[in-house]
Design a protein around this motif. Sequence first.
Motif, short mmCIF file in Angstrom:
data_model
loop_
_atom_site.label_atom_id
_atom_site.label_comp_id
_atom_site.label_asym_id
_atom_site.label_seq_id
_atom_site.Cartn_x
_atom_site.Cartn_y
_atom_site.Cartn_z
N LEU A 104 15.89 -9.03 24.48
CA LEU A 104 15.76 -10.17 25.03
C LEU A 104 15.22 -11.78 25.59
N GLU A 105 15.24 -12.92 26.24
CA GLU A 105 15.69 -13.20 27.15
C GLU A 105 17.01 -13.53 27.62
N TYR A 106 18.20 -13.26 26.52
CA TYR A 106 19.66 -13.22 27.49
C TYR A 106 20.13 -12.10 26.97
N GLY A 107 19.24 -11.07 26.77
CA GLY A 107 20.09 -9.56 26.38
C GLY A 107 19.40 -8.46 25.87
N SER A 108 20.27 -8.35 24.89
CA SER A 108 19.29 -7.35 24.32
C SER A 108 19.78 -7.39 22.59
N ALA A 109 18.86 -7.31 21.58
CA ALA A 109 18.95 -6.91 20.09
C ALA A 109 18.56 -5.83 18.97
N THR A 110 19.16 -5.87 18.36
CA THR A 110 19.33 -4.39 17.36
C THR A 110 18.24 -5.02 16.00
N VAL A 111 17.73 -4.57 15.39
CA VAL A 111 17.48 -5.57 14.10
C VAL A 111 17.04 -3.99 13.31
N GLU A 112 16.58 -4.51 12.27
CA GLU A 112 16.70 -3.39 10.60
C GLU A 112 15.19 -3.74 9.68
N VAL A 113 14.96 -2.47 9.43
CA VAL A 113 14.87 -2.93 7.85
C VAL A 113 15.32 -1.30 6.90
N HIS A 114 15.29 -2.09 5.64
CA HIS A 114 15.60 -0.75 4.73
C HIS A 114 14.52 0.26 4.39
N THR A 115 14.88 1.69 4.15
CA THR A 115 13.56 2.68 4.30
C THR A 115 12.61 2.97 3.15
N ASP A 116 13.18 2.22 2.47
CA ASP A 116 12.55 1.90 1.27
C ASP A 116 11.89 0.70 1.34
N ALA A 117 11.50 -0.17 2.44
CA ALA A 117 10.95 -1.71 2.34
C ALA A 117 9.49 -2.24 2.28
N VAL A 118 8.95 -0.88 2.71
CA VAL A 118 7.25 -0.68 2.59
C VAL A 118 7.51 0.40 2.16
N ARG A 119 5.55 1.08 1.65
CA ARG A 119 5.24 2.00 2.08
C ARG A 119 4.41 3.33 2.46
N PRO A 120 3.57 4.02 2.86
CA PRO A 120 3.19 4.20 3.72
C PRO A 120 1.77 3.47 3.14
N GLY A 121 0.76 3.50 4.48
CA GLY A 121 -0.42 2.30 3.57
C GLY A 121 -0.38 0.39 3.88
N ASP A 122 0.82 0.28 3.91
CA ASP A 122 0.85 -1.13 3.42
C ASP A 122 -0.25 -1.86 4.34
N ARG A 123 -0.16 -2.89 4.21
CA ARG A 123 -0.73 -3.62 5.04
C ARG A 123 -0.10 -5.22 5.19
N VAL A 124 0.57 -5.25 6.08
CA VAL A 124 1.70 -5.40 6.64
C VAL A 124 1.67 -6.82 7.46
N VAL A 125 1.63 -8.40 6.73
CA VAL A 125 1.79 -9.42 7.93
C VAL A 125 3.13 -9.85 8.60
N LEU A 126 3.51 -9.77 9.71
CA LEU A 126 4.96 -10.13 10.53
C LEU A 126 4.69 -11.33 11.20
N ILE A 127 5.89 -11.90 10.83
CA ILE A 127 5.86 -13.52 10.81
C ILE A 127 6.98 -13.96 11.48
N ASP A 128 7.36 -14.50 12.10
CA ASP A 128 8.54 -15.30 12.93
C ASP A 128 8.39 -16.55 13.31
N ASP A 129 9.32 -17.27 13.50
CA ASP A 129 8.85 -19.06 13.89
C ASP A 129 8.40 -19.05 15.08
N LEU A 130 8.49 -17.82 16.38
CA LEU A 130 7.75 -18.08 17.37
C LEU A 130 7.81 -16.42 18.81
N ILE A 131 7.12 -17.07 19.17
CA ILE A 131 6.90 -15.50 19.99
C ILE A 131 7.24 -16.06 21.60
N ALA A 132 8.23 -15.80 22.19
CA ALA A 132 8.43 -15.49 23.64
C ALA A 132 8.62 -15.03 24.21
#
Length: 185
Positions: A104-132
């Motif tokens: 991050l701008e001020y250190g480090s962080a870790t994010v997670e997702v469930h292992t069954d959240a998507v399937r192979p081949g799924d087309r996904v859009v990734l959204i956040d409020d901003l890109i720094a």
Amino acid sequence: MATDPSAAPAEYIRSHIRTVPDWPERGVMFRDITPLLANPRVFRVLIDQFVHRYFSPRPDAIAGLDARGFIIGSVVAYELGIGFVPIRKKGKLPFTTVEETYELEYGSATVEVHTDAVRPGDRVVLIDDLIATGGTMMAGRKLLERLGAEVIEGAAIVDLPELGGSKKLRESGLALFTLVDFEGA
């Protein structure tokens, strides 16, 4: 303040983003989206920008980055009639997860997702409020791709180009869609 969203939706949205100087630390110009979320008309214009972009061809899912990406992403997914995938900070998901640590701008962080959240081949859009610096979005992308999904685009309300994140993401091959740029981090 812009009052007519039909004239220039991006400027209308920009006019409702508050700049908070010296937060969370001295020298930072924080771009606060809460005023645009509080106004139902502005919030509708915001969501419509994303819904119209992803209406056709429609992705299989929208993935939102913790936490403000949840606000936008879940509403966009609902409007498109597709699933929503939360990518959370470490330790917040109750099932089996995969994780990714990033800087991050001020250190480090870790994010997670469930292992069954998507399937192979799924087309996904990734959204956040901003890109720094791009670290959060890159970590989310890596998680989704590790599970076999194809991240077709990263999306955000705000881009802070001076911090280099959008450039780094594009150079990695990720298509990006942002509504508003703010010069001067």
